[in-house]
Design a protein around this motif. Sequence first.
Motif, short mmCIF file in Angstrom:
data_model
loop_
_atom_site.label_atom_id
_atom_site.label_comp_id
_atom_site.label_asym_id
_atom_site.label_seq_id
_atom_site.Cartn_x
_atom_site.Cartn_y
_atom_site.Cartn_z
N ILE A 37 13.18 9.83 -4.01
CA ILE A 37 14.22 10.86 -3.90
C ILE A 37 14.94 11.04 -5.23
O ILE A 37 15.17 12.16 -5.69
CB ILE A 37 15.21 10.51 -2.77
N ASP A 38 15.30 9.92 -5.86
CA ASP A 38 15.99 9.98 -7.16
C ASP A 38 15.11 10.65 -8.22
O ASP A 38 15.64 11.26 -9.16
CB ASP A 38 16.36 8.57 -7.62
N GLY A 39 13.79 10.53 -8.07
CA GLY A 39 12.87 11.08 -9.06
C GLY A 39 12.52 12.54 -8.85
O GLY A 39 11.73 13.10 -9.61
N GLY A 40 13.09 13.17 -7.82
CA GLY A 40 12.89 14.60 -7.63
C GLY A 40 11.73 15.00 -6.75
O GLY A 40 11.32 16.17 -6.75
N ILE A 41 11.20 14.05 -5.96
CA ILE A 41 10.13 14.38 -5.03
C ILE A 41 10.65 15.36 -3.98
O ILE A 41 11.80 15.29 -3.57
CB ILE A 41 9.60 13.08 -4.36
N ASN A 42 9.78 16.26 -3.51
CA ASN A 42 10.21 17.32 -2.59
C ASN A 42 10.08 16.96 -1.12
O ASN A 42 10.84 17.46 -0.29
CB ASN A 42 9.42 18.59 -2.86
N TYR A 43 9.09 16.13 -0.76
CA TYR A 43 8.96 15.68 0.62
C TYR A 43 8.17 14.38 0.69
O TYR A 43 7.46 14.03 -0.26
CB TYR A 43 8.36 16.75 1.53
N LEU A 44 8.31 13.67 1.80
CA LEU A 44 7.72 12.35 1.97
C LEU A 44 6.71 12.35 3.11
O LEU A 44 6.96 12.94 4.16
CB LEU A 44 8.80 11.31 2.25
N VAL A 45 5.59 11.67 2.90
CA VAL A 45 4.56 11.55 3.92
C VAL A 45 4.39 10.07 4.26
O VAL A 45 4.14 9.25 3.37
CB VAL A 45 3.21 12.13 3.43
N VAL A 46 4.55 9.73 5.52
CA VAL A 46 4.42 8.34 5.96
C VAL A 46 3.18 8.18 6.82
O VAL A 46 2.71 9.13 7.45
CB VAL A 46 5.67 7.86 6.73
N LEU A 47 2.65 6.95 6.82
CA LEU A 47 1.53 6.56 7.67
C LEU A 47 0.25 7.35 7.38
O LEU A 47 -0.52 7.68 8.27
CB LEU A 47 1.89 6.68 9.16
N GLY A 48 0.04 7.63 6.10
CA GLY A 48 -1.24 8.17 5.67
C GLY A 48 -2.16 7.04 5.25
O GLY A 48 -1.88 5.86 5.49
N THR A 49 -3.28 7.39 4.60
CA THR A 49 -4.21 6.37 4.11
C THR A 49 -3.52 5.40 3.16
O THR A 49 -3.69 4.18 3.24
CB THR A 49 -5.39 7.04 3.38
N THR A 50 -2.71 5.94 2.25
CA THR A 50 -2.01 5.11 1.26
C THR A 50 -1.02 4.17 1.93
O THR A 50 -0.72 3.10 1.39
CB THR A 50 -1.28 6.02 0.24
N GLY A 51 -0.52 4.54 3.10
CA GLY A 51 0.39 3.69 3.85
C GLY A 51 -0.31 2.62 4.66
O GLY A 51 0.35 1.89 5.42
N GLU A 52 -1.63 2.50 4.50
CA GLU A 52 -2.44 1.50 5.21
C GLU A 52 -2.25 1.58 6.73
O GLU A 52 -2.20 0.56 7.43
CB GLU A 52 -2.14 0.09 4.69
N SER A 53 -2.18 2.79 7.24
CA SER A 53 -1.94 2.98 8.67
C SER A 53 -3.04 2.36 9.52
O SER A 53 -2.79 1.96 10.67
CB SER A 53 -1.81 4.47 8.99
N ALA A 54 -4.24 2.24 8.97
CA ALA A 54 -5.36 1.68 9.74
C ALA A 54 -5.15 0.22 10.09
O ALA A 54 -5.74 -0.29 11.05
CB ALA A 54 -6.66 1.84 8.95
N THR A 55 -4.30 -0.48 9.32
CA THR A 55 -4.08 -1.90 9.58
C THR A 55 -2.66 -2.21 10.06
O THR A 55 -2.23 -3.36 10.04
CB THR A 55 -4.40 -2.75 8.33
N LEU A 56 -1.94 -1.18 10.49
CA LEU A 56 -0.60 -1.37 11.04
C LEU A 56 -0.65 -1.30 12.57
O LEU A 56 -1.37 -0.47 13.13
CB LEU A 56 0.36 -0.30 10.54
N SER A 57 0.11 -2.16 13.22
CA SER A 57 0.21 -2.10 14.68
C SER A 57 1.10 -0.93 15.08
O SER A 57 1.80 -0.34 14.25
CB SER A 57 0.82 -3.40 15.22
N LYS A 58 1.07 -0.59 16.35
CA LYS A 58 1.91 0.49 16.85
C LYS A 58 3.39 0.20 16.59
O LYS A 58 4.16 1.07 16.17
CB LYS A 58 1.68 0.71 18.35
N LYS A 59 3.78 -1.05 16.79
CA LYS A 59 5.17 -1.45 16.55
C LYS A 59 5.54 -1.32 15.08
O LYS A 59 6.64 -0.87 14.73
CB LYS A 59 5.39 -2.89 17.03
#
Length: 296
Positions: A34-56
């Motif tokens: 946010i401080d660096g001027g990003i326009n929007y955030l994407v969570v739980l994509g490939t980069t977020g390692e969603s494949a190895t995260l539990s539902k919780k």
Amino acid sequence: MDGLIGTGVALVTPFKNDFSVDVAALQKVVEHCIDGGINYLVVLGTTGESATLSKKEKQLVMQTVAKVNSGRLPLVVGVGGNNTQAVVDELKTSDFEDFDAIMSVSPYYNKPTQEGIYQHFRAIAKASPLPVVPYNVPSRTGSNMLPETTLRLAHDIENIVAIKEASGDMVQVNTIIKQKPEDFHVISGDDFTALPTVLAGGSGVISVLGQGLPSEFSTMISLGLDGASDAAYEIHNALLNGMKLIFEEGNPAGIKTIFELLGLSTALVRLPLVEASPTLKNKLKVFVNSVEKVRA
């Protein structure tokens, strides 16, 4: 969905030394973006390692990002898979109160036909309470969502509002841009093609490197959107080596190394991924130092 214009970032999920989710580090990463001027955030994509995260754990990540963001930037959440009915069920039963759009990867492993891909996203769009952004990434899914399929979805289905296009094929990108509806966003899914996509008429990027160097990346995309190609390419060229290095041993091992170098989180990733090698870490250290010298 003007919130999808500019630089979005596919957030990492930081881990503690015991490989549990590091909430404090995730909060730091969000503030850094946010401080660096990003326009929007994407969570739980490939980069977020969603494949190895539990539902919780996924719920914890969503809640953490939403809380620290506190409505400042639009939020996109990844909900995808190769079982259409399971994705539909998740969309119908999950709480997306703090989020603005769904990003959903094209079905992987099954290798569906183009008609199968179309019907998959048609079912998801019907079930989704939020606008949908299909994600085409053939290098991971084993199948390419062709331009005619993307354009068919764009023209036929009102709440499919964008495509995250990571084919790496600028002919494919340009075909979509030329034939898309006016309000449909073409978003680069590759850091390499981010600036070329914007200069061709695309809306921006969902970046990996951009979360590590948000000011530089968001400035580059902003210049590109304004048509200042020479200034934008000057930044692109300065970042080019980093774009290569962060994927040298797989994603997100490289970008997590950058966060370790910045003192924001560990470089740990979950198996079957492994942490970047000492050799790659040294290369990334040289790259980060070179960017910091230019910045100074």
